[in-house]
Design a protein around this motif. Sequence first.
Motif, PDB file in Angstrom:
ATOM      1  N   SER A 291      -0.793   2.340  11.612  1.00 19.42           N
ATOM      2  CA  SER A 291      -0.322   0.972  11.394  1.00 19.42           C
ATOM      3  C   SER A 291       1.123   0.955  10.909  1.00 19.42           C
ATOM      4  O   SER A 291       1.853  -0.007  11.132  1.00 19.42           O
ATOM      5  CB  SER A 291      -1.208   0.268  10.372  1.00 19.42           C
ATOM      6  OG  SER A 291      -1.177   0.960   9.128  1.00 19.42           O
ATOM      7  N   PRO A 337      -3.917   0.608   4.889  1.00 15.83           N
ATOM      8  CA  PRO A 337      -4.803   1.365   5.785  1.00 15.83           C
ATOM      9  C   PRO A 337      -4.054   1.710   7.069  1.00 15.83           C
ATOM     10  O   PRO A 337      -3.343   0.879   7.637  1.00 15.83           O
ATOM     11  CB  PRO A 337      -5.958   0.382   6.055  1.00 15.83           C
ATOM     12  CG  PRO A 337      -5.936  -0.557   4.892  1.00 15.83           C
ATOM     13  CD  PRO A 337      -4.485  -0.693   4.509  1.00 15.83           C
ATOM     14  N   GLY A 338      -4.215   2.939   7.510  1.00 14.62           N
ATOM     15  CA  GLY A 338      -3.538   3.362   8.742  1.00 14.62           C
ATOM     16  C   GLY A 338      -2.143   3.894   8.534  1.00 14.62           C
ATOM     17  O   GLY A 338      -1.458   4.261   9.501  1.00 14.62           O
TER      18      GLY A 338
END
Length: 607
Positions: A291, A337-338
């Motif tokens: 991300s 996250p990511g």
Amino acid sequence: MCGIVGVVNHEDAARCILEGLQRLEYRGYDSAGIAIVGAQGKVSIARAEGKLSNLTGKLADAPLAGSTGVGHTRWATHGAPTEGNAHPHRAGRVSLVHNGIIENYKALRAELSAAGRSFASETDTEVVAQLLDRYLETGLDPRSAWLETLGRLEGAFALAAIIEGEDGLLLGARRGAPLVAATSETSGFLASDIMAITGEARTVIYLEDGDTVFVRPEGIEICAPSGEPVARPVNPAPASMAMAEKGNHRHFMQKEIYEQPEVVGRTLSAYVDAEAGRIRPVEGIDFAGMSRLLVVGCGTASYAGLIAEYWFEAMAGLPVDNDIASEFRYRDPAFLPGDAALFISQSGETADTLEALRLCKAAGLKTIALVNTPHSSMAREADVVVPTLAGPEVGVASTKAFTCQLAALASLAVLAASQRGKLSPEAVEAEVASLMAIPAQMNAALAIEQEIDQLATELAHASIVLYLGRNVFFPLALEGALKLKEISYIHAEGYAAGELKHGPIALIEDDVAVVAIAPHDALFAKTRSSIQEVRARGARVIAITDKAGADELDSEASAILKLPDVKGLAAPIVAATAVQLLAYYVAVHKGTDVDQPRNLAKSVTVE
């Protein structure tokens, strides 16, 4: 860097070549080989994967006796690090070794295959051997066949070859990669580095770019690509290894600037599958699943990361946050996250960057180390290691490590764009071709050294120098200013050209020096406006640009350094050579300690 050693008319050619290759072992390699012209003019070859000790073991079981030969340590570029891809490569009567990249090898290979020639390896090197043997088959003498062969090659390379039946002849050529010729009382030599033949040679000729060389027992002939003889200075060979390390360069920094076409090509080849026209996947890295990418480094490494930020976001649509390592862990960064984190360090021991890596690892992020030292702390602790293959860098001011970082990052940006569906296979293939052309373009950029030297005599008297750039050339402006202040002690600052009106323009007055990195790209008109603004206020503007930019800035810049026409990912890597040379020559004219500037260390291992 790969190693080349060749010898003619030596009492034990195999021993001489092996000892020379051993002196170059520290540069790194994954296979080695040797070819010797033996009895009745026949050539025998021994090759082995892995370390020189494997080759030495083979030669102990089956010695190669003769007075003429070539040897090589290879770092795999085109083709896997197998014995079959190791050098020397043989084609008919020809045995040949090669450093660098032959850009047009695919077209040549197709031509030779259509003419009935078959290939035993995956390398670009074998194409050169096949081409030379083909010209010999037509009846050309070795000198003419060699000149014809070289005239067909594109890229940056150094070559050495022997021919079966020609016991007293060693062929060589230098086009963008180092090569020296040398003599003793009885023998002649070729080597990619004078260190390889220190103790054997008595005189040395540092070949200039474009030189073709024929080494015979009776002497050394050097000629231009046209075949016209040229004269080069004959120097005493260095008496010690310490002297040999610099070769004919005044400083390590200068030598390392000139090694860049070779080591950048070597780094690119670690990531690029030129045959398939793609970037090799890196085990453990999935850009499609990220991300955000956090990029962390210090000094020059952080500027490499800033350039990469432009590449990853524009090409791959991957959000990037770039941080100075010394601030990163003290600002309590928030993670998503990511997220994945990429850490850039020449030594792999930079204290602030290492601690930032540990912070991210403790937070559960995927950690990636881009390092030049494979056994460093960062390499050991990161989840994934992506290497730069610059070889040892002695000068404190980073040059070849920086451009190798950019080469690796550019390759990763193309990989990210491919994995995230932002580039078609055809577009990836075009980017790969552009990347593989960089070594030759860097070599062409180095050709303006004399102009830079002359310009530096005036710049050495400046009290302040401002560097301007836009897009990827803004971080390069920061790097240019850092290089100048590091080794010349002149106060220098880098700015985004569009920020001039927001404060820095107050510094402009008569004779303030401004270095504008202004290639003729989509933002050229805007950069040109900034040049006009500072010129109107009395600044002396030095423009680093290309032919189209030079034409438009002819009446607006006080001096112009014209680089090859280069676009896309290659542009800042090629432009870096001019930025580095400018800082280097300013420091030389100021008389500072170029390789060991005051107050600085090569690797900062404490906070």
